[in-house]
Design a protein around this motif. Structure first.
Motif, PDB file in Angstrom:
ATOM      1  N   SER A 251       0.981  -1.333  -0.132  1.00  0.00           N
ATOM      2  CA  SER A 251      -0.041  -0.185  -0.006  1.00  0.00           C
ATOM      3  C   SER A 251       0.800   1.154   0.241  1.00  0.00           C
ATOM      4  CB  SER A 251      -0.900   0.074   1.258  1.00  0.00           C
ATOM      5  OG  SER A 251      -1.669  -1.185   1.332  1.00  0.00           O
ATOM      6  N   ARG A 252       0.573   2.128  -0.883  1.00  0.00           N
ATOM      7  CA  ARG A 252       1.428   3.444  -0.921  1.00  0.00           C
ATOM      8  C   ARG A 252       1.078   4.071   0.561  1.00  0.00           C
ATOM      9  NH1 ARG A 252       3.326   3.945  -5.763  1.00  0.00           N
ATOM     10  NH2 ARG A 252       2.318   3.000  -7.541  1.00  0.00           N
TER      11      ARG A 252
ATOM     12  N   LYS B  89       0.759   7.712   1.439  1.00  0.00           N
ATOM     13  CA  LYS B  89      -0.152   8.803   1.632  1.00  0.00           C
ATOM     14  C   LYS B  89      -1.597   8.312   1.172  1.00  0.00           C
ATOM     15  CE  LYS B  89       3.503  12.170   1.746  1.00  0.00           C
ATOM     16  NZ  LYS B  89       3.624  13.568   1.510  1.00  0.00           N
ATOM     17  N   THR B  90      -1.649   7.690   0.232  1.00  0.00           N
ATOM     18  CA  THR B  90      -2.938   7.507  -0.534  1.00  0.00           C
ATOM     19  C   THR B  90      -3.607   6.128  -0.021  1.00  0.00           C
ATOM     20  OG1 THR B  90      -1.954   6.490  -2.415  1.00  0.00           O
ATOM     21  CG2 THR B  90      -2.469   8.689  -2.466  1.00  0.00           C
ATOM     22  N   LYS B  91      -2.715   5.083   0.765  1.00  0.00           N
ATOM     23  CA  LYS B  91      -3.072   3.922   1.008  1.00  0.00           C
ATOM     24  C   LYS B  91      -3.456   2.948  -0.191  1.00  0.00           C
ATOM     25  CE  LYS B  91      -3.888   5.054   5.802  1.00  0.00           C
ATOM     26  NZ  LYS B  91      -4.303   4.988   6.883  1.00  0.00           N
ATOM     27  N   GLU B  92      -3.409   3.600  -1.501  1.00  0.00           N
ATOM     28  CA  GLU B  92      -3.769   2.658  -2.581  1.00  0.00           C
ATOM     29  C   GLU B  92      -2.789   1.560  -2.675  1.00  0.00           C
ATOM     30  OE1 GLU B  92      -2.630   3.369  -7.142  1.00  0.00           O
ATOM     31  OE2 GLU B  92      -3.217   5.033  -6.127  1.00  0.00           O
ATOM     32  N   GLU B  93      -3.532   0.246  -2.990  1.00  0.00           N
ATOM     33  CA  GLU B  93      -2.954  -0.856  -2.986  1.00  0.00           C
ATOM     34  C   GLU B  93      -2.331  -1.074  -4.616  1.00  0.00           C
ATOM     35  OE1 GLU B  93      -5.539  -3.961  -1.754  1.00  0.00           O
ATOM     36  OE2 GLU B  93      -5.147  -3.400   0.271  1.00  0.00           O
TER      37      GLU B  93
ATOM     38  N   GLU C  91       3.138   1.896   3.408  1.00  0.00           N
ATOM     39  CA  GLU C  91       2.502   1.662   4.567  1.00  0.00           C
ATOM     40  C   GLU C  91       3.165   0.711   5.440  1.00  0.00           C
ATOM     41  OE1 GLU C  91       0.022   3.128   6.290  1.00  0.00           O
ATOM     42  OE2 GLU C  91      -0.205   4.704   4.908  1.00  0.00           O
TER      43      GLU C  91
END
Length: 64
Positions: free
Chosen positions: A5-6, A8-12, A42
């Motif tokens: 997961s990135r 800041k964006t928590k985008e997987e 993360e």
């Protein structure tokens, strides 16, 4: 390939674990790829290492 997961964006996203050159905690986890690109994630450094090892084990298990 490992799922992360990135920061800041928590985008997987899926990362090709073969491209990992270094992993650091500064205190954020920074993955440096063999291409020179840096990715903030993360997951803790130990978790990234664990997922990478499990990925490699799965590959070698299937080669037998």
């Amino acid at each position: 390939m490992i799922q992360l997961s990135r920061l800041k964006t928590k985008e997987e996203f899926i990362l090709n674990a073969d491209l990992i050159e270094t992993i650091e905690e500064t205190p954020d986890t920074v993955i440096t790829l063999t291409t020179g690109r840096k990715i903030l994630v993360e997951e803790a450094m130990k978790e990234v290492v664990y997922r990478t090892v499990e990925y490699k084990r799965a590959i070698f298990r299937n080669m037998r």
